[in-house]
Each structure stands twice: as structure tokens, then as C-alpha cells.
Enzyme design. Structure first.
Site, PDB file in Angstrom:
ATOM      1  N   ASP A  86       0.818  -1.207   0.000  1.00 25.74           N
ATOM      2  CA  ASP A  86       0.000   0.000   0.000  1.00 25.74           C
ATOM      3  C   ASP A  86       0.854   1.260   0.000  1.00 25.74           C
ATOM      4  O   ASP A  86       0.406   2.329  -0.390  1.00 25.74           O
ATOM      5  CB  ASP A  86      -0.906   0.025   1.240  1.00 25.74           C
ATOM      6  CG  ASP A  86      -2.017  -1.011   1.141  1.00 25.74           C
ATOM      7  OD1 ASP A  86      -2.190  -1.573   0.050  1.00 25.74           O
ATOM      8  OD2 ASP A  86      -2.692  -1.247   2.154  1.00 25.74           O
ATOM      9  N   CYS A 104      -2.837   0.945 -13.648  1.00 28.17           N
ATOM     10  CA  CYS A 104      -2.873   0.963 -12.189  1.00 28.17           C
ATOM     11  C   CYS A 104      -4.062   1.845 -11.836  1.00 28.17           C
ATOM     12  O   CYS A 104      -5.177   1.540 -12.241  1.00 28.17           O
ATOM     13  CB  CYS A 104      -1.554   1.456 -11.602  1.00 28.17           C
ATOM     14  SG  CYS A 104      -0.818   2.858 -12.457  1.00 28.17           S
ATOM     15  N   SER A 105      -3.839   2.932 -11.132  1.00 28.60           N
ATOM     16  CA  SER A 105      -4.931   3.859 -10.877  1.00 28.60           C
ATOM     17  C   SER A 105      -4.863   5.020 -11.866  1.00 28.60           C
ATOM     18  O   SER A 105      -5.790   5.258 -12.629  1.00 28.60           O
ATOM     19  CB  SER A 105      -4.869   4.380  -9.443  1.00 28.60           C
ATOM     20  OG  SER A 105      -5.983   5.214  -9.165  1.00 28.60           O
ATOM     21  N   GLY A 122      -2.347   5.154 -14.173  1.00 24.42           N
ATOM     22  CA  GLY A 122      -1.782   4.635 -15.413  1.00 24.42           C
ATOM     23  C   GLY A 122      -0.417   5.196 -15.731  1.00 24.42           C
ATOM     24  O   GLY A 122      -0.014   5.214 -16.900  1.00 24.42           O
ATOM     25  N   ILE A 123       0.314   5.638 -14.709  1.00 22.46           N
ATOM     26  CA  ILE A 123       1.641   6.193 -14.964  1.00 22.46           C
ATOM     27  C   ILE A 123       2.702   5.640 -14.021  1.00 22.46           C
ATOM     28  O   ILE A 123       3.850   5.468 -14.418  1.00 22.46           O
ATOM     29  CB  ILE A 123       1.636   7.745 -14.885  1.00 22.46           C
ATOM     30  CG1 ILE A 123       1.090   8.227 -13.541  1.00 22.46           C
ATOM     31  CG2 ILE A 123       0.837   8.327 -16.035  1.00 22.46           C
ATOM     32  CD1 ILE A 123       1.136   9.743 -13.354  1.00 22.46           C
ATOM     33  N   GLY A 124       2.360   5.376 -12.771  1.00 19.79           N
ATOM     34  CA  GLY A 124       3.353   4.965 -11.783  1.00 19.79           C
ATOM     35  C   GLY A 124       3.728   3.501 -11.883  1.00 19.79           C
ATOM     36  O   GLY A 124       4.746   3.137 -12.470  1.00 19.79           O
ATOM     37  N   ARG A 125       2.925   2.645 -11.290  1.00 21.39           N
ATOM     38  CA  ARG A 125       3.195   1.210 -11.360  1.00 21.39           C
ATOM     39  C   ARG A 125       3.138   0.710 -12.804  1.00 21.39           C
ATOM     40  O   ARG A 125       3.876  -0.201 -13.188  1.00 21.39           O
ATOM     41  CB  ARG A 125       2.185   0.443 -10.508  1.00 21.39           C
ATOM     42  CG  ARG A 125       2.166   0.869  -9.058  1.00 21.39           C
ATOM     43  CD  ARG A 125       1.133   0.089  -8.266  1.00 21.39           C
ATOM     44  NE  ARG A 125       0.853   0.741  -6.989  1.00 21.39           N
ATOM     45  CZ  ARG A 125       0.015   0.269  -6.081  1.00 21.39           C
ATOM     46  NH1 ARG A 125      -0.621  -0.871  -6.308  1.00 21.39           N
ATOM     47  NH2 ARG A 125      -0.206   0.909  -4.960  1.00 21.39           N
ATOM     48  N   GLN A 143       6.191   7.630 -11.787  1.00 22.41           N
ATOM     49  CA  GLN A 143       5.625   8.781 -11.095  1.00 22.41           C
ATOM     50  C   GLN A 143       6.485   9.287  -9.947  1.00 22.41           C
ATOM     51  O   GLN A 143       6.468  10.472  -9.625  1.00 22.41           O
ATOM     52  CB  GLN A 143       4.230   8.391 -10.568  1.00 22.41           C
ATOM     53  CG  GLN A 143       3.413   9.514  -9.994  1.00 22.41           C
ATOM     54  CD  GLN A 143       2.082   9.009  -9.486  1.00 22.41           C
ATOM     55  OE1 GLN A 143       1.873   7.805  -9.381  1.00 22.41           O
ATOM     56  NE2 GLN A 143       1.177   9.922  -9.164  1.00 22.41           N
TER      57      GLN A 143
END
Length: 737
Positions: free
Chosen positions: A610, A655-656, A658-661, A699
Site C-alpha cells: 500500500d 494501475c490507478s 496509469g503512470i506509476g506502477r 511517477q
């Protein structure tokens, strides 16, 4: 050096090339003189970037094709050619792409194979292409060929004609073919297309795209497309034909002179000491009644002489190896061809010796072990020695096939690797060099490097994402998608916007779709995208809820034998497999309008903590490998219904935001693929390229650091490295997506 002086040098080089081209084609004796103009020489030289040998080879092949197919003495005012031109099935659009390339359009549903011969259709095409090439801008910028199959039926398709057009464009016409865009290819076209692609050289195959009408605009600006293909351009074919009539020069005299000369010299033998004889007689042509008509039954003979690999490759249009040299005169040393202008007779004799037999297409491919094989079309059948249908190449290591197989492109981009990451990274390093760099820079150094990347301004616009109707379709107001790489939905079921971008992979254009976690109101658009792009694998790197916040909509049922409907799509969960680090759901996607059913595999990575990034990369690395294996299995199950690259359609990753994970997953996949293939990787270059297609990818600094550590961990797990001591990297930054 002044710009004027530089221009003068370039002009002098071009003038020299034109003169040498004409000399080589004309020969040294007046009895063999051809009537080749400077204009013609420039066309062929531009088509081969002023590589004289390749331009001469192209000229010879061009003349042979025109003889063989009856493309001389065309009278546009006589039937049936007059009526063929009036159909408008082939036309040159009154527009260009952003680079200045001319756009040719062939409309398949206007072609009736039973009512017109190949010769007449080809005459109509070549006549208009000749007209288009009168414009110097077309000579310089090249040509885009659109093959529009919208509304066409099987009765409109002519396999033999398609093969002849490909043969002409791939190496028998003096125009630089930049792209071939096949629009709205029906399912029945998939199987013959797999065979047709074999007739295209590997380098050209990378420029062949299968596209839908909405995604066509990713290749050609809307203002340059006709109305029926979603653009703003009105086609006036009659005006174009009138322009052709006015602009065409008297090329017939030149061509007929060459036919007469070919007939006059059909009995000449090859003289390996005379450069003109070698070029002009590498194929001996017999033609009768050359003043009026061309005999289609042309006898062809290919000389067999000793040759070196460099010269042979030049003649058949292949790219030579950089370390192979060609003997040249007026040079102080042996050097690659572009370094010196003069070409001696012995070298060209060698080059002309083993060109392919005229009329029999040579199919360069690779067998299962990666060795070169040849195949030819004989009486309509493929005759091959060690050739595979997918042209797969040999792997580079003992890792499973999914890492090392030849990567494909997406449904919307056919076979193109043009803009992929392969070889474009700024500073590739071996894994040992990466370890050394990480140790020297430390975590602070990597964070600073990431800050340099992050501080760059976006490399594109966000006009569509900021439109009033689309604002509420973005999960986060500050995470928008670029216009130039966005996935464009069909307007059949609504608007064309979705917060998603195509991202290139390693040697693979549009290998991924980076997108946000669907909102309740965009779940229908999400499944439309999956359907239109023929995607078979979805990767989800977040949970639906994290720390009490909704990170993604529930766009599929998480229990077996349950289903949801989103507009025209019915999504049923067939099976769920729960693992320690990830969950796999087998989904059935049904198009309620057509009743067609497809299978989609949904992979959700659940071990991302998390807060921050995983302490160990192995769970993510194993997950990534499993995803690749599943993609390979799913594509094989498609069989002939998939006509794209062997690795199939884009993998959807979200992901949420769409850039980090999402960016982390894609970066690792690309870097591992390259590391396995050539033994080097460039994390920074990869991140920079991804960010140029999906803004703000990677990110947080922690994610950038994690990519380095994960790649090293992967190398250790595969025996590429011994254990590495990387203490000091266990700190964590602020929350990351």
C-alpha cells in the site's frame, strides 16, 4: 564551414551521383546508349538515398517489371485503360502527411477482378504514380500507400494482383515507400495477408500497418484524409486526372528507346571487365514488337559469377553488414561504399552476378533456428527452404521463448518496429556497468537523475483530454493523455476519447496500452478499446481499494460464473486462480451487436504494498514472466484470425492513474527483453521514451530506483551476475501510485 559552402558540396556530390548513374546505365558504347535523362536519374537516386549501386539496381528491376507487366505504351484515352482510370479505385490525394510524403489511396471495394486484367489495373496505378513523381517534393519525401478495405468483399480481393503491387512497390519503383496502411482488414483477409507479408523485405515489412479507421489518424493527419476515412478532405479524382494529363512529360520516348535497346542486345553476353555490360546484361531480356506492344513472355537469364556478400546484398536490396567492404577505385583504402564515389568494374561485376531471377519473388525469411532461408511462389504455392510463417528469429539465451522471440506490433500497427525502443536509448550499458553505476551514484544519484527527467516539460499536447466532454473521463485532473499517441476509439458507439496511450516496446511498436483504472462511467469505453484493439491480456497493478480509497472501478466480476454488462459488451468471469502475489481471471467478452465472443486473460498483481514499492522484485519479475507466457499462449490460440506479429496485440497495463506502477511494469519488461536479446539495457533512455508517449510515466523517485534494483535482481536470478551487495537502498519516499 558556411551553409552556402556545405550546400555547394552537397550539390556537387549529387551532380556526380547523377552523372555516374547515367554512365552506369547507359554503358560505354554508343550502340548500347540508353536515353536516360537527369530527371530520371534523380528519381532513382532519391529513392535509394543517392546510393549509386542500389539506385542502378532499382532502375534495372523497374525496367524489367515494366516490360514483364506490359506497362509501356499506355494510352489513357483508349479502352479499357480509360474506364479503369475513371473508376477512381486508385488515386493520389491532394494532400500530404506532416513530412511531405504523397498519399496514394487504393479503394478495394471498387475493384472487380473478373472485369479487368492485372495489366490494365497496374497501368492505371503506374500512370498515376509516374505523375505524382513529377513533383520533386514527392521524390524527396516519399509515398504513403493506403489500401482501404472498408466495405469490401472477398470478391473484390485479388491475391495475385496484390502480390504484383507489393513486388512493384517493394523494389521496382523509384519512390521511397514510407508506409503501407491497410484499413479495416476483414477476418477473411488475415490468412492471405500472412502469405503476402512474406513478399515484403524485412525493412519494408516494418512499415506495413493494419489499422482501423479511428487509428488511421495516428499515421496520417485528419486534414489529409478523405471524408469516408474520418478526415476532412474531399476527393476530386477528375481534377487529379486532368493534372496528370497536363504534368506528364514525354517519358514514353525514353522507355521505348530502352525496350528497343534491350531487344537489340538480347544476345549479348556478360563481360565481367566492362561495368556497363555487367549492369545492363545481368538480365538478358527478349522482347518482340517493341515499337508498339511488349511481349509478356519475356525470357530471363541471370548471370552466375563469383560474388562477395556485400555486393550481392546491394543487388537484392538488402542492407549490407557494416564491416563488409567493397573495393573501389580512386580511394586510398578499402572502405564502406558511402565513403567513396567511384566504383570499379570488378566490384560491380561481382555485385551483378547473383541477383534474383526476374519474375520469381525471392522471400527472405528465417527458419526456426534463425538461419536464412529462401522461398518462391511457384504456380501459386509457397516453395520454401527453411522458412517459417512468422519469421521468428533465434533467441539469445537459455531463457524461455517469451523473452527472446521476435517481438511484434499491435493490431493497429501491423509489423512496424520503426519507432520502437530498439537501439534508440541514449546510453545502453551491460548489467555489470549498471551495477557499477548504481554503486557509484547511490540512491541520491539515481533520485537526482530521475529529477532531471521529471523536470522536463511534456513532449506533446493534451487538447482532446481537456475538451469539455472528456474532462470527466479522466480519473485525475493532472494525469492526461497525449494527443499524438492516444488510443482513438471508433465513433460507432459514442465518442472517441479514452484516457489511454500506445507505448512502444523493445523492437515493438505499440506493444502496450498504458491507461488509467477505469471509472464506472468509462468501463464501457475500456471494453470498447479492448475489443477494437483485439487485446487478449490485461495487466492490473493495483487493488480496487487501497487504504480506504477507490483506486479503480470494478470493471469485471471477481467471482466465477458471474457477469456484468457495459453497453454493447457482456463480460463473464469463467475462472479465477488466486496466487500468493497475483490473481488471474479468465474472462469471456461478448459483443452483443455481433454475438462474437473472445477470450481475455486478466492479471492482477496484488503484492504491491500500500505504501511505496516492493522490497524485493522477484514477485513482480515472476508475475511479468507469467504474463508474457500467457500472451504467447493466447496469441497462438487465435490462429489465422490474428494477422499481426507473433506476440500479438498490445498488452493493456493500468494501475490507478496509469503512470506509476504501469510505467514501472513496462520499463522492466522492455529492459529485460533488451538485456536478454543483446546483453545491454538503458533504464533512463527507456523511461524517457515511455514518458514521451505516456506523460509522467514513472511517477515517483522510488519507482525509478526500483527499476534499477529489479533489473539487477533479475540478472542475479538468471545467473548473469553473482550476488551483489546493494545496501543503502531500503529508504522509501512519499506515497507513490
Amino acid at each position: 564551414m558556411s551553409e552556402l559552402h556545405s550546400f555547394k558540396m552537397a550539390s556537387d556530390d549529387q551532380e556526380f551521383a547523377v552523372k555516374q548513374f547515367i554512365d552506369l546505365c547507359n554503358g560505354s558504347t554508343s550502340s548500347r546508349k540508353r536515353n536516360i535523362s537527369q530527371t530520371t536519374a534523380v528519381k532513382f537516386l532519391y529513392a535509394r538515398k543517392f546510393d549509386i549501386l542500389r539506385a542502378v539496381s532499382l532502375y534495372e528491376q523497374h525496367e524489367q517489371i515494366r516490360l514483364r507487366e506490359g506497362l509501356y505504351s499506355m494510352n489513357i484515352d483508349v479502352e479499357p485503360l480509360y474506364s479503369e482510370l475513371q473508376t477512381g479505385k486508385f488515386t493520389i490525394l491532394p494532400s500530404r502527411d506532416t513530412t511531405g510524403a504523397a498519399i496514394a489511396l487504393f479503394t478495394a471495394n471498387k475493384h472487380s477482378p473478373l472485369s479487368v486484367t492485372h495489366t490494365i489495373t497496374l497501368q492505371g496505378i503506374v500512370y498515376q504514380l509516374d505523375c505524382a513523381l513529377q513533383d520533386p517534393e514527392t521524390q524527396k519525401a516519399g509515398l504513403i500507400f493506403i489500401y482501404d478495405m472498408s466495405g469490401s468483399k472477398y470478391s473484390n480481393f485479388d491475391y495475385d494482383l496484390s502480390q504484383k503491387i507489393l513486388t512493384l512497390l517493394k523494389g521496382g519503383y523509384p519512390a521511397r515507400l514510407k508506409k503501407v496502411l491497410i484499413v479495416t482488414a476483414p477476418l477473411w483477409f488475415k490468412a492471405p495477408f500472412k502469405i503476402l507479408r512474406l513478399f515484403v523485405r524485412e525493412k519494408l515489412r516494418e512499415r506495413v500497418f493494419t489499422v482501423s479507421v479511428p487509428t488511421l489518424r495516428l499515421h496520417v493527419p485528419l486534414k489529409a484524409l478523405p471524408l469516408h476515412l474520418g478526415g476532412a478532405l474531399e476527393i476530386d479524382h477528375a481534377t487529379w486526372l486532368l493534372q496528370c494529363r497536363k504534368s506528364m512529360t514525354n517519358r514514353e520516348d525514353e522507355l521505348l528507346a530502352n525496350i528497343e535497346q534491350a531487344a537489340f542486345n538480347r544476345s549479348n553476353s556478360i563481360n565481367t571487365t566492362n561495368i556497363s555490360n555487367i549492369v545492363n546484361n545481368s538480365v538478358s531480356i527478349s522482347a518482340e514488337n517493341s515499337n508498339t506492344h511488349v511481349n509478356s513472355n519475356i525470357n530471363t537469364t541471370v548471370a552466375t559469377l563469383t560474388n562477395d556478400d556485400y555486393s550481392r546484398r546491394l543487388l537484392v536490396g538488402e542492407e549490407p553488414n557494416e564491416n563488409i567492404t567493397l573495393k573501389q577505385s580512386n580511394c586510398n583504402s578499402t572502405s564502406p561504399l558511402p565513403a567513396c564515389k567511384q566504383i570499379d568494374a570488378e566490384s560491380l561485376a561481382t555485385a551483378a552476378a547473383t541477383g534474383p531471377t526476374v519474375g520469381v519473388p525471392v522471400l527472405n525469411s528465417l527458419d526456426a533456428s534463425g538461419t536464412q532461408g529462401n522461398a518462391a511462389l511457384v504456380n501459386g504455392a509457397i516453395v520454401s527452404s527453411a522458412v517459417t510463417s512468422n519469421g521468428s528469429s533465434n533467441g539469445s539465451s537459455g531463457l524461455s521463448e517469451s523473452w527472446s522471440e521476435n517481438p511484434p506490433s499491435s493490431a493497429s500497427s501491423g509489423f512496424s518496429d520503426d519507432d520502437s525502443l530498439a537501439g534508440q536509448e541514449g546510453d545502453p550499458k551491460t548489467i555489470e556497468q549498471i551495477v557499477q553505476m548504481v554503486k557509484e551514484q547511490g540512491r541520491k544519484g539515481l533520485v537526482k537523475e530521475y529529477a532531471d527527467i521529471r523536470n522536463r516539460a511534456p513532449e506533446g499536447t493534451f487538447v482532446h483530454a481537456r475538451m469539455r466532454n472528456n474532462l470527466t473521463k479522466n480519473r485525475y485532473t493532472d494525469v492526461l493523455c497525449y494527443d499524438h499517441s492516444r488510443v482513438v476509439l471508433s465513433r460507432d458507439d459514442g465518442e472517441d476519447y479514452i484516457n489511454a496511450n500506445f507505448v512502444d516496446g523493445y523492437k515493438q511498436k505499440n506493444a502496450y496500452i498504458s491507461t488509467q483504472g477505469p471509472l464506472p462511467k468509462t468501463s464501457q469505453d475500456f471494453w470498447r478499446m479492448i475489443w477494437e484493439q483485439h487485446c487478449v491480456v490485461i495487466v492490473m497493478t493495483t487493488r480496487v481499494m487501497e487504504r480506504g480509497r477507490v483506486k479503480c472501478g470494478q470493471y469485471w466480476e471477481p467471482t466465477e460464473n458471474s457477469s456484468l454488462e457495459f453497453g454493447s459488451f457482456h463480460v463473464r468471469t469463467l475462472n479465477i486462480e488466486i496466487n500468493e502475489d497475483y490473481t488471474v481471471a479468465s474472462l469471456e467478452l461478448k459483443n452483443l451487436k455481433t454475438d462474437e465472443i473472445r477470450n481475455v486473460s486478466h492479471w492482477q498483481f496484488t503484492s504491491w504494498p500500500d505504501y511505496g514499492v516492493p522490497s524485493s522484485a522477484m514477485a513482480m519479475l515472476n508475475f511479468l514472466q507469467k504474463v508474457r507466457e500467457k500472451q504467447s499462449t493466447m496469441v497462438k490460440a487465435l490462429g489465422d484470425t490474428w494477422a499481426g506479429h507473433p506476440r500479438g496485440p498490445p498488452i493493456v497495463v493500468h494501475c490507478s492513474a496509469g503512470i506509476g506502477r504501469t510505467g514501472t511494469f513496462i520499463t522492466l519488461d522492455i529492459c529485460i527483453s533488451r538485456l536478454e536479446d543483446v546483453g545491454t539495457a538503458d533504464i533512463r533512455g527507456t523511461v524517457e521514451k515511455i514518458r514521451s508517449q505516456r506523460a509522467y510515466s514513472i511517477q515517483m523517485p522510488d519507482q525509478y530506483v526500483f527499476c534499477h534494483l529489479a533489473l539487477i535482481e533479475y540478472a542475479v536470478s538468471r545467473g548473469m551476475l553473482k550476488s551483489v551487495d546493494l545496501t543503502g537502498f531500503d529508504e522509501r519516499d512519499e506515497d507513490s501510485d
